[in-house]
Write an enzyme that holds these catalytic residues in place. Sequence first.
Site, PDB file in Angstrom:
ATOM      1  N   HIS A   8       0.479  -1.778  -0.329  1.00 63.34           N
ATOM      2  CA  HIS A   8      -0.202  -0.140  -0.207  1.00 63.34           C
ATOM      3  C   HIS A   8       0.943   1.075  -0.155  1.00 63.34           C
ATOM      4  O   HIS A   8       1.495   1.024   0.308  1.00 63.34           O
ATOM      5  CB  HIS A   8      -1.109   0.012   1.172  1.00 63.34           C
ATOM      6  CG  HIS A   8      -0.322   0.192   2.643  1.00 63.34           C
ATOM      7  ND1 HIS A   8      -0.668  -0.917   3.391  1.00 63.34           N
ATOM      8  CD2 HIS A   8       0.075   1.556   3.093  1.00 63.34           C
ATOM      9  CE1 HIS A   8       0.312  -0.734   4.695  1.00 63.34           C
ATOM     10  NE2 HIS A   8       0.601   0.605   4.707  1.00 63.34           N
ATOM     11  N   HIS A  82       4.137   7.476   3.787  1.00 68.82           N
ATOM     12  CA  HIS A  82       4.872   6.173   3.300  1.00 68.82           C
ATOM     13  C   HIS A  82       4.371   4.884   2.434  1.00 68.82           C
ATOM     14  O   HIS A  82       3.870   5.388   1.725  1.00 68.82           O
ATOM     15  CB  HIS A  82       4.776   5.656   4.643  1.00 68.82           C
ATOM     16  CG  HIS A  82       3.803   4.682   4.914  1.00 68.82           C
ATOM     17  ND1 HIS A  82       2.580   5.229   5.534  1.00 68.82           N
ATOM     18  CD2 HIS A  82       3.724   3.924   4.693  1.00 68.82           C
ATOM     19  CE1 HIS A  82       1.963   4.120   6.322  1.00 68.82           C
ATOM     20  NE2 HIS A  82       2.611   3.562   5.383  1.00 68.82           N
ATOM     21  N   GLU A 131       7.585   2.158   5.434  1.00 70.15           N
ATOM     22  CA  GLU A 131       6.903   0.365   5.859  1.00 70.15           C
ATOM     23  C   GLU A 131       7.226  -1.102   5.626  1.00 70.15           C
ATOM     24  O   GLU A 131       6.547  -0.992   3.989  1.00 70.15           O
ATOM     25  CB  GLU A 131       5.412   0.781   5.830  1.00 70.15           C
ATOM     26  CG  GLU A 131       4.642  -0.378   7.140  1.00 70.15           C
ATOM     27  CD  GLU A 131       3.608   0.487   7.060  1.00 70.15           C
ATOM     28  OE1 GLU A 131       2.762   0.693   6.262  1.00 70.15           O
ATOM     29  OE2 GLU A 131       2.636  -0.675   8.068  1.00 70.15           O
TER      30      GLU A 131
HETATM   31 CO    CO Z   1       1.210   1.534   6.553  1.00 62.49          CO
END
Ligand code: CO
Length: 139
Positions: A8, A82, A131
């Site tokens: 994502h 992110h 991440e």
């Molecule tokens: Co995230």
Amino acid sequence: MNLGRLNHIGVATPSISDAIAFWRDVMGATKIHAPFDLPAQGVKVCFVDTPSGPQIELIEPLGADSPIHGFLAKNPAGGQHHLCFEVPDIHTARDEFIAMGKKVLGEPRIGAHGTLIFFVHPKDMGGMLTEIMETPKGH
Ligand code: CO
């Protein structure tokens, strides 16, 4: 680093409900998941599916100590926050980043998809807060 799927793209927003309206009405998203609180991370989260691609993770601050407040102070309208990549084993990935001298932010902890995650500081990642997320079992 065993680079896996781009899971994502995290997008910070001052208002998840406004952001949902944007993704639905402007971008044509047809699958928008129910928002939920993630108190341990200080965020409210909502996933938006894109056709056969990475999700958009909408992130709104939750609580006075939310790490998103600082980002929104610099980016009042919100923005890209992110990127999240999957790995097969979170602890192996963490050890590898540390061995490469990368600044890992905290211990692996449960993230928005219910699997272990950690973040790596943007200064060591070409300017991108990154991440790293363990691939959900069965995927
Ligand atoms: Co995230």
